[in-house]
Design an enzyme around this catalytic site. Structure first.
Site, PDB file in Angstrom:
ATOM      1  CB  SER B 160      50.685  44.649 -56.006  1.00  0.00           C
ATOM      2  OG  SER B 160      50.873  43.323 -56.393  1.00  0.00           O
ATOM      3  CG  ASP B 323      58.629  43.949 -56.981  1.00  0.00           C
ATOM      4  OD1 ASP B 323      58.468  42.726 -57.108  1.00  0.00           O
ATOM      5  OD2 ASP B 323      57.684  44.761 -57.067  1.00  0.00           O
ATOM      6  CG  HIS B 356      55.503  42.644 -54.853  1.00  0.00           C
ATOM      7  ND1 HIS B 356      55.416  43.485 -55.933  1.00  0.00           N
ATOM      8  CD2 HIS B 356      54.216  42.379 -54.492  1.00  0.00           C
ATOM      9  CE1 HIS B 356      54.143  43.702 -56.233  1.00  0.00           C
ATOM     10  NE2 HIS B 356      53.398  43.051 -55.367  1.00  0.00           N
ATOM     11  CG  ASP B 357      55.585  42.244 -48.668  1.00  0.00           C
ATOM     12  OD1 ASP B 357      54.554  42.296 -49.369  1.00  0.00           O
ATOM     13  OD2 ASP B 357      55.739  41.425 -47.735  1.00  0.00           O
TER      14      ASP B 357
END
Lengths: 381, 381
Positions: B160, B323, B356-357
């Site tokens: 990220s 994501d 995204h995690d």
């Protein structure tokens, strides 16, 4: 410009009020509560035919109102929210159809909702307003149509939460409606949908001006409501349409401070947030989003009286390719359920970059779809 | 359980502080400001080899800190934020590598940021803190590594916003790094990304407790920050993982009130919001999200000194299929740019439902990818 000169417009129109008759009150709600007095704001365009067979009911989304088409004054700058589809010679042709739209129960644009006077206290309800459901909205509309002398509806048409109402019209008033057009909608919200709604509600209730919902003699929770609306707008646009519309263009305020918008997309959100609080009640936002969250068409359908769908109503479900709030997959799940019950069901996935907002924007694509479907419903009748 | 007995853990570790030496101050910032005193909080695991050729720099995301692996006390319940990948015999093997991670400049976990004392006023900076960029974070890390006697870095790895830092390490300290691993990241934020960030900032600044950023001797803007964090978490999960994890399961609080959570996903968001405000500073949230919004790797790359990428650093870009914050397409745009410059670039799209995690969760998929890449970088050296 005097709008009366626009040939394809319904012209200057007025929002009317229907007070549900005393003998039909209190209005009993699906979740057990009741409302002593109920006003329903509505507009109509066109004329009810002698045979009373030309009625179109339009049902609105979260932030909509009864003002679908035309103008409220001769010099009004903005027409109603679905003007492109409703008017003389338009897809929902007011020369042919008698069009009705009412502000939903729980709303804040003339119909009874949390900002209305609570007869028990003489003050606005606030959160003493009973919890309402999409089903309650539909049952209130049903009384309005009866009041207007309508005995049958050619079609119930609506996008987003309007689509949810159209779906319920199909199961609760199966023989009263000849067709339904649930557009850009879903049978039930996903946890992601619920999550977005909940953050909006959290922001409203976190605003100290919310005061537990009892803010009507004070400043409203404008910042909380603006936050909720900004979140909403992100979900109404698609990633692609945002890229196309804003890209990484700098804000018109750029350079003043890093704590003001830096990018054009931020200006847009601020504008949407700020203008919304001028016209919408924060408590209505709480009630209506919660009604959407708990809406479950598949469950209601199972529990409602069962009907033979092969004899109608006909169903048209338009979905939009880039709608990620209620994506085409959600519509396909509805289509499957209707097919299983033998309904005359048409599905169309409109290719559009506009995201969820497409049902309010795709004029040239949506108009012929609706026009043709209405003709089909009438011809087959 | 005493964590010292866990064979695959770096065990009990401590966050250290590096005060940038007076002769290197003030710390000049990319956008023109400067900071008089700078502290950088960091942790290290493993040992710097005699040849000083075994350094891995880990760079963290928006809400991360220097505590990547191990525990802060013997009975600590939670290890560092990327413990699954860092430790003895793990992918980033602390028996082989000397691992460094520092809290970013602008952060609130030991490094200088808006909550630090402003030497000019004797009070916390608040919004008098100068605007920082991802480039500034990287330049502060560079001084830390020099302080630690590091002359070369085997790899800069981060997900990220950590990936953004890894990218900038590649262009500003091209000869200092042998490889970079920008993971689950983007070369620049989309308007949709910026929109989510801005709603979070709006919610923080709308909280009356924010007080123009000068809240350190009062209650913090907890409700605004919680709102921002809740929005963030929606974007960190995928629609599918939310469906899998929460479905439409009722809230554990269900039935109390319609103005409390009705669904399990709402409990999750409330928990994430509430716990975040205990550990994070609202002003840091404003600065860091703005730094991400204005980050534009492609622009910086054009403007930075140019290098021959065919001689290194090597690049590995892992992206995650679900994501939607920084989708694989964003990584592919980076890959294309690296290819055009002749870099030794590897791209892998990990199939994952975690959104995204995923970079924080896909233990079994991510570990071998990083392990193999680090071996490749060392072998080729």
């Amino acid at each position: 410009m005097d709008v009366a000169t626009k040939p394809d417009s319904v012209g200057v129109v007025r929002t009317l009020s229907y007070e549900i008759e005393q003998e039909r009150l209190p209005f009993r709600l699906a979740l057990g509560g009741e409302i002593k007095n109920v006003t329903i704001a509505y507009e109509t365009y066109g004329k009810l035919s002698a045979a009373r067979d030309n009625v179109i009911l339009i049902v609105h989304a979260l932030s909509g109102d009864a003002h679908v088409a035309g103008y409220h004054t001769a010099h009004d700058k903005r027409p109603g929210w679905w003007d492109f589809v409703v008017g003389p010679k338009k897809a929902i042709d007011t020369d042919r159809y008698f069009v009705v739209c009412s502000n939903i129960l729980g709303g804040c644009s003339g119909s009874t909702g949390p900002s209305s006077l609570n007869p028990d206290t003489g003050k606005p309800y606030g959160i003493l307003f009973p919890m309402i459901t999409v089903k309650d909205m539909v049952f209130a509309q049903r009384l309005l149509l009866e009041h207007l002398g309508v005995e049958r509806v050619l079609s119930v048409i609506g996008g987003s939460m309007g689509g949810m109402q159209a779906l319920l019209w199909g199961i609760y008033f199966h023989d009263f409606v000849q067709s339904i057009v649930p557009c850009a909608t879903t049978g039930r919200l996903s946890p992601q949908n619920i999550a977005f709604d909940e953050v909006g509600r959290f922001a409203i209730m976190a605003d100290p001006n919310w005061r537990g919902g009892d803010y009507y003699s004070h400043k409203p929770p404008a910042r909380g409501l603006a936050t909720a609306r900004m979140i909403g707008h992100i979900t109404y646009l698609s990633k692609a349409s945002m890229l196309e519309k804003f890209g990484r263009q700098p804000s018109i305020q750029m350079g003043k401070s890093w704590f003001e918008p830096s990018f054009s997309v931020e200006d847009y959100l601020h504008h949407q947030g700020t203008t919304f609080v001028e016209r919408f009640d924060a408590n209505s936002y709480l009630y209506i989003t919660k009604a959407m969250d708990i809406f479950d068409f598949f469950k209601e359908w199972e529990e409602a009286p069962q009907h033979d769908w092969s004899k109608g109503p006909k169903v048209l479900i338009p979905a939009f390719s880039s709608d990620w709030l209620f994506p085409p997959e959600d519509s396909k799940a509805l289509v499957k359920a209707f097919k299983r019950r033998g309904a005359d069901i048409s599905f169309i996935e409109v290719s559009s970059d506009y995201g969820h907002d497409a049902f309010l924007l795709e004029k040239s694509q949506l108009s012929p779809i609706i026009r043709d479907f209405l003709r089909y419903v009438q011809e087959e009748d």
